[in-house]
Design an enzyme around this catalytic site. Structure first.
Site, PDB file in Angstrom:
ATOM      1  N   ASP A   1       2.242   2.451   3.001  1.00 18.29           N
ATOM      2  CA  ASP A   1       2.391   3.529   3.934  1.00 18.29           C
ATOM      3  C   ASP A   1       3.876   3.192   4.440  1.00 18.29           C
ATOM      4  OD1 ASP A   1      -0.291   3.725   2.890  1.00 18.29           O
ATOM      5  OD2 ASP A   1      -1.251   2.645   4.666  1.00 18.29           O
TER       6      ASP A   1
ATOM      7  N   CYS B   1       1.090  -1.415  -0.103  1.00 20.03           N
ATOM      8  CA  CYS B   1       0.136   0.112  -0.042  1.00 20.03           C
ATOM      9  C   CYS B   1       0.772   1.086  -0.316  1.00 20.03           C
ATOM     10  CB  CYS B   1      -0.663  -0.199   1.025  1.00 20.03           C
ATOM     11  SG  CYS B   1      -0.138  -0.114   2.422  1.00 20.03           S
TER      12      CYS B   1
ATOM     13  N   CYS C   1      -2.907   5.192   5.749  1.00 19.43           N
ATOM     14  CA  CYS C   1      -4.339   5.133   6.005  1.00 19.43           C
ATOM     15  C   CYS C   1      -4.940   5.360   7.284  1.00 19.43           C
ATOM     16  CB  CYS C   1      -4.969   4.151   5.671  1.00 19.43           C
ATOM     17  SG  CYS C   1      -4.664   2.677   6.887  1.00 19.43           S
TER      18      CYS C   1
ATOM     19  N   CYS D   1      -2.791  -2.838   8.382  1.00 17.62           N
ATOM     20  CA  CYS D   1      -1.869  -1.987   9.220  1.00 17.62           C
ATOM     21  C   CYS D   1      -1.687  -1.267  10.901  1.00 17.62           C
ATOM     22  CB  CYS D   1      -3.467  -0.597   9.255  1.00 17.62           C
ATOM     23  SG  CYS D   1      -4.485  -0.616   7.288  1.00 17.62           S
TER      24      CYS D   1
END
Ligand code: FES
Length: 128
Positions: free
Chosen positions: A37, A35, A60, A104
């Site tokens: 991140d 992603c 995110c 995450c």
């Protein structure tokens, strides 16, 4: 059912411990290649206790909420306890994350582990 718990929304909107610790003695940075991140953790450890912790997360909402909660969970804790922090504990403290957002919380666990690894390395070097 709402996709995100109240706690996730709260920590996303009002993240705790955002920022940089200028004189941090443990810094960890990790990223998720999929992603894109990135999460960076700054720890100030004194006498084996995590006296202060701050983070910068470019990612995110779940990553921000996870970093915020993770910092709350380890602040004031002995290093030995901080080492045991798992992404599961972070997600549970947030009253859960959707399955596809669990990675995450993994980022938060990894960022803290990486900072603690940095701390251990610095200790070894200063002992030489
Ligand atoms: Fe990558 Fe959340 S989508 S950390």
């Amino acid at each position: 059912m709402a996709l995100y718990s109240e706690k996730v929304m709260d920590h996303f909107r009002n993240p705790r411990n955002v920022g940089v610790i200028e004189d941090a003695n443990a810094i960890g940075e990790v990223g998720n290649a999929k992603c894109g991140d990135i999460m960076k953790m700054y720890l100030k450890i004194e006498d084996g206790i995590v006296e202060d912790v701050k983070f910068e997360t470019f990612g995110c909402g779940s990553a921000i909420a996870s970093s915020s909660m993770a910092t709350e969970l380890i602040k004031g804790q002995p290093v030995s306890e901080a080492m045991k922090l798992t992404n599961k504990a972070v997600a549970e403290a947030l009253d859960g994350l959707p399955d596809y957002k669990m990675h995450c919380s993994v980022l938060a666990e990894e960022a803290i582990q990486s900072a603690l690894e940095d701390y251990r390395r610095r200790q070894e070097t200063s002992a030489e």
